[in-house]
Design a protein around this motif. Structure first.
Motif, PDB file in Angstrom:
ATOM      1  N   GLU A 115      -5.751 -20.152   3.262  1.00 38.59           N
ATOM      2  CA  GLU A 115      -4.805 -20.803   2.327  1.00 38.59           C
ATOM      3  C   GLU A 115      -3.421 -20.216   2.514  1.00 38.59           C
ATOM      4  O   GLU A 115      -3.285 -19.048   2.872  1.00 38.59           O
ATOM      5  CB  GLU A 115      -5.238 -20.507   0.890  1.00 38.59           C
ATOM      6  N   ARG A 116      -2.407 -20.999   2.243  1.00 37.93           N
ATOM      7  CA  ARG A 116      -1.043 -20.467   2.292  1.00 37.93           C
ATOM      8  C   ARG A 116      -0.815 -19.557   1.082  1.00 37.93           C
ATOM      9  O   ARG A 116      -1.355 -19.803   0.021  1.00 37.93           O
ATOM     10  CB  ARG A 116      -0.033 -21.608   2.233  1.00 37.93           C
ATOM     11  N   GLY A 117      -0.006 -18.545   1.272  1.00 35.27           N
ATOM     12  CA  GLY A 117       0.317 -17.670   0.138  1.00 35.27           C
ATOM     13  C   GLY A 117      -0.072 -16.228   0.414  1.00 35.27           C
ATOM     14  O   GLY A 117      -0.360 -15.853   1.553  1.00 35.27           O
ATOM     15  N   ARG A 118      -0.107 -15.448  -0.657  1.00 34.42           N
ATOM     16  CA  ARG A 118      -0.351 -14.007  -0.511  1.00 34.42           C
ATOM     17  C   ARG A 118      -1.843 -13.693  -0.490  1.00 34.42           C
ATOM     18  O   ARG A 118      -2.266 -12.616  -0.885  1.00 34.42           O
ATOM     19  CB  ARG A 118       0.270 -13.265  -1.706  1.00 34.42           C
ATOM     20  N   PHE A 119      -2.634 -14.635  -0.098  1.00 37.26           N
ATOM     21  CA  PHE A 119      -4.074 -14.473  -0.270  1.00 37.26           C
ATOM     22  C   PHE A 119      -4.722 -13.721   0.893  1.00 37.26           C
ATOM     23  O   PHE A 119      -4.214 -13.702   2.000  1.00 37.26           O
ATOM     24  CB  PHE A 119      -4.737 -15.835  -0.424  1.00 37.26           C
ATOM     25  N   VAL A 120      -5.856 -13.119   0.561  1.00 35.50           N
ATOM     26  CA  VAL A 120      -6.666 -12.466   1.586  1.00 35.50           C
ATOM     27  C   VAL A 120      -8.076 -13.023   1.440  1.00 35.50           C
ATOM     28  O   VAL A 120      -8.535 -13.291   0.337  1.00 35.50           O
ATOM     29  CB  VAL A 120      -6.613 -10.932   1.437  1.00 35.50           C
ATOM     30  N   ARG A 121      -8.741 -13.181   2.594  1.00 34.30           N
ATOM     31  CA  ARG A 121     -10.069 -13.810   2.529  1.00 34.30           C
ATOM     32  C   ARG A 121     -11.208 -12.799   2.577  1.00 34.30           C
ATOM     33  O   ARG A 121     -12.222 -12.973   1.923  1.00 34.30           O
ATOM     34  CB  ARG A 121     -10.204 -14.813   3.680  1.00 34.30           C
ATOM     35  N   ALA A 122     -11.048 -11.761   3.413  1.00 33.85           N
ATOM     36  CA  ALA A 122     -12.094 -10.738   3.469  1.00 33.85           C
ATOM     37  C   ALA A 122     -11.456  -9.385   3.202  1.00 33.85           C
ATOM     38  O   ALA A 122     -10.437  -9.041   3.806  1.00 33.85           O
ATOM     39  CB  ALA A 122     -12.773 -10.734   4.834  1.00 33.85           C
ATOM     40  N   LEU A 123     -12.042  -8.648   2.275  1.00 33.07           N
ATOM     41  CA  LEU A 123     -11.500  -7.337   1.909  1.00 33.07           C
ATOM     42  C   LEU A 123     -12.530  -6.267   2.260  1.00 33.07           C
ATOM     43  O   LEU A 123     -13.674  -6.329   1.811  1.00 33.07           O
ATOM     44  CB  LEU A 123     -11.216  -7.308   0.397  1.00 33.07           C
ATOM     45  N   VAL A 124     -12.104  -5.301   3.053  1.00 33.29           N
ATOM     46  CA  VAL A 124     -12.996  -4.198   3.426  1.00 33.29           C
ATOM     47  C   VAL A 124     -12.418  -2.923   2.823  1.00 33.29           C
ATOM     48  O   VAL A 124     -11.294  -2.533   3.149  1.00 33.29           O
ATOM     49  CB  VAL A 124     -13.096  -4.053   4.962  1.00 33.29           C
ATOM     50  N   LEU A 125     -13.163  -2.299   1.936  1.00 31.81           N
ATOM     51  CA  LEU A 125     -12.692  -1.060   1.310  1.00 31.81           C
ATOM     52  C   LEU A 125     -13.338   0.139   1.992  1.00 31.81           C
ATOM     53  O   LEU A 125     -14.566   0.183   2.166  1.00 31.81           O
ATOM     54  CB  LEU A 125     -13.039  -1.056  -0.177  1.00 31.81           C
ATOM     55  N   VAL A 126     -12.522   1.084   2.374  1.00 32.22           N
ATOM     56  CA  VAL A 126     -13.007   2.273   3.096  1.00 32.22           C
ATOM     57  C   VAL A 126     -12.402   3.518   2.443  1.00 32.22           C
ATOM     58  O   VAL A 126     -11.363   3.434   1.793  1.00 32.22           O
ATOM     59  CB  VAL A 126     -12.610   2.227   4.583  1.00 32.22           C
ATOM     60  N   PRO A 127     -13.042   4.677   2.647  1.00 31.83           N
ATOM     61  CA  PRO A 127     -12.534   5.864   1.951  1.00 31.83           C
ATOM     62  C   PRO A 127     -11.306   6.522   2.585  1.00 31.83           C
ATOM     63  O   PRO A 127     -10.582   7.222   1.889  1.00 31.83           O
ATOM     64  CB  PRO A 127     -13.727   6.819   1.967  1.00 31.83           C
ATOM     65  N   THR A 128     -11.101   6.398   3.863  1.00 30.44           N
ATOM     66  CA  THR A 128     -10.006   7.159   4.495  1.00 30.44           C
ATOM     67  C   THR A 128      -9.165   6.298   5.433  1.00 30.44           C
ATOM     68  O   THR A 128      -9.597   5.245   5.890  1.00 30.44           O
ATOM     69  CB  THR A 128     -10.543   8.327   5.348  1.00 30.44           C
ATOM     70  N   ARG A 129      -7.986   6.841   5.717  1.00 29.51           N
ATOM     71  CA  ARG A 129      -7.080   6.120   6.612  1.00 29.51           C
ATOM     72  C   ARG A 129      -7.674   5.987   8.019  1.00 29.51           C
ATOM     73  O   ARG A 129      -7.552   4.947   8.652  1.00 29.51           O
ATOM     74  CB  ARG A 129      -5.772   6.883   6.792  1.00 29.51           C
ATOM     75  N   GLU A 130      -8.274   7.087   8.504  1.00 28.70           N
ATOM     76  CA  GLU A 130      -8.796   7.028   9.875  1.00 28.70           C
ATOM     77  C   GLU A 130      -9.887   5.964   9.988  1.00 28.70           C
ATOM     78  O   GLU A 130      -9.930   5.212  10.954  1.00 28.70           O
ATOM     79  CB  GLU A 130      -9.347   8.386  10.322  1.00 28.70           C
ATOM     80  N   LEU A 131     -10.748   5.924   8.981  1.00 27.26           N
ATOM     81  CA  LEU A 131     -11.805   4.916   9.031  1.00 27.26           C
ATOM     82  C   LEU A 131     -11.183   3.522   8.935  1.00 27.26           C
ATOM     83  O   LEU A 131     -11.611   2.594   9.625  1.00 27.26           O
ATOM     84  CB  LEU A 131     -12.829   5.144   7.908  1.00 27.26           C
ATOM     85  N   ALA A 132     -10.153   3.393   8.109  1.00 21.89           N
ATOM     86  CA  ALA A 132      -9.478   2.091   7.994  1.00 21.89           C
ATOM     87  C   ALA A 132      -8.959   1.656   9.366  1.00 21.89           C
ATOM     88  O   ALA A 132      -9.169   0.503   9.789  1.00 21.89           O
ATOM     89  CB  ALA A 132      -8.327   2.184   6.993  1.00 21.89           C
TER      90      ALA A 132
END
Ligand code: AMP
Length: 444
Positions: free
Chosen positions: A69-86
């Motif tokens: 979709e147009r806009g500020r949207f995100v479709r898949a969100l992956v939450l991780v504990p650290t920057r390196e893993l991100a």
């Protein structure tokens, strides 16, 4: 099981083939079809099990089939504990998705410790996939840089670690912003009660994936527990590095100060070493890691937080210079070595003061390591008779009280900054999966 039987598209199979993965790991074989069907997944996934591909591949396939979709949207969100893993997970999404048909899926990695502005700019027009640490994601939401209202898939990667690092409140705030109709994929190495409860509250009729580690698949990690007095540890570390000609060693310490201190002492002894802790700039962390991966640095001295999620191929040795705070941390630490079918060694330094704590770790992880002593580094006191004692130290021994007083005096002069609040007790954990098996080899 071969990847071709899992229902993945030709574009994804091509990227996998280029990675030279011959077959899917057990978690991939179980999770990929379940995710492709659109269902929730509850997976107990050990470090190094191939869990990233287990969620990234099917999500890429699902997302590639529909436009954003147009806009500020995100479709898949992956939450991780650290920057390196991100960063690692983001790289995996980009790499696996590179042959998908145009338009390319937009994958963004956002984490704290670096300027927020470039991330806000990059988020312009939204994203297909965001890999994020929780705090920075909330900052971006507060700046109206991103909206979670169109998230169709949520992944919690290393959920136990998200909790251990104190992200519970941030997670609650994030979940409140997600649509209730979505697919949720929950990955955790262990399931302490809080993580279990969270999984139960988030997941709807999930496919439960719990793959018992067959002895043949289990990491080949030799665990060693060496008794040594705390002040002798750096010298012993040097000695072991030289004795065994260890090429690359990841050393865990408890504080940021200790990372610098131990690395500096090793450097002065002619051993290339670098510190890795949470207060270094992202640039300095990335540089230290790159040097280590390229074997230009022989020893990386890190805190748990800084080292979490690192995937360093061919890491032969992990040393617990300071013991981890919990059995889960112990498992995560030693899981840095012995990956992808290689063998590894995990050494823990134990003193009379830390022996009881280590016994709790052993109990929780269902292992019981014989205590070793190394000639020339025998501790003045031991909690238990050691298996390979090479004789005591002559002369008057200090009492335990004297030694504790000395230790207290020594530490009072040092600035000690912990990466996370230090807990005195080993946490209670309720493991869902078997522990990394113990091998007992002594006096190597
Ligand atoms: P992960 O558990 O996702 O951190 O993956 C651990 C390591 O295994 C990474 O270096 C991956 O590139 C690698 N890996 C993932 N899947 C496979 C596979 N099917 N065969 C061989 N290696 C893999």
């Amino acid at each position: 099981m071969s990847f071709s039987s899992l229902g993945l598209s030709a574009a994804l199979l091509r990227a996998i083939a280029e990675r030279a993965y011959t077959e899917a790991t057990p978690i991939q074989a179980a999770a990929i079809p379940a995710v492709l069907r659109g269902g929730d997944v509850w997976a107990s996934a050990q470090t190094g099990s191939g869990k990233t591909a287990a969620f990234a591949l099917p999500l890429l396939q699902l997302l590639a089939g529909t436009p954003r979709e147009r806009g500020r949207f995100v479709r898949a969100l992956v939450l991780v504990p650290t920057r390196e893993l991100a960063a690692q997970v983001g790289d995996a999404f980009r790499d696996y998705g590179r042959y998908l048909p145009a338009p390319p899926l937009k994958t963004l990695v956002v984490y704290g410790g670096v300027s927020i502005n470039p991330q806000m700019i990059a988020l312009g027009g939204g994203a297909d996939i965001i890999v994020a640490t929780p705090g920075r994601l909330l900052d971006l939401i507060a700046h109206h840089a991103v909206s979670l209202s169109a998230v169709s898939a949520l992944v919690l990667d290393e959920a136990d670690r998200l909790f251990a690092l104190g992200f519970a409140d941030e997670l609650t705030r994030i979940f409140a912003l997600l649509p209730t109709r979505r697919q949720t994929l929950f990955f955790s190495a262990t399931f302490p009660s809080a993580v279990w409860q969270l999984a139960e509250s988030l997941l709807r009729e999930p496919t439960r994936i719990e793959i018992p580690m067959a002895p043949a698949d289990a990491p080949d990690i030799t665990q060693r527990a060496i008794e040594v007095d705390a002040p002798q540890r750096t010298q012993l570390l040097r000695n072991l590095i030289e004795l065994h000609a260890w090429t690359r060693v990841l050393v865990f310490v408890a504080t940021k100060y200790a990372t610098e201190h131990v690395a500096e002492k090793l450097r002065r002894a002619g051993i290339e070493a670098a510190a890795l802790h949470g207060e270094l700039s992202q640039g300095a962390r990335t540089a230290a890691l790159a040097e280590f991966k390229a074997s230009r640095i022989r020893v990386l001295v890190a805190t748990d937080v800084a080292a979490r999620g690192l995937d360093i191929a061919g890491l032969p040795v992990v040393v617990n210079y300071d013991l981890p705070r919990s059995p889960v941390d112990y498992e995560h630490r030693i899981g840095r070595t012995g990956r992808a079918g290689e063998s590894g060694v995990a050494v823990s330094f134990i003193s009379v003061e830390t022996d009881a704590h280590f016994r709790l770790i052993e109990k929780r992880n269902r292992c019981n390591l014989p205590r070793e002593q190394i000639a020339g580094f025998e501790p003045l006191h031991t909690a238990m008779p050691a298996v390979a004692s090479t004789g005591g130290v002559k002369g008057k021994r200090k009492s335990k009280k004297d030694r504790l007083r000395e230790a207290a005096g020594g530490s009072a002069t040092r600035p000690v900054v912990a990466d996370a609040p230090v807990r005195n007790e080993v946490q209670e954990y309720f493991p869902l999966t078997p522990r990394i098996p113990t091998q007992r080899r002594v006096g190597r």
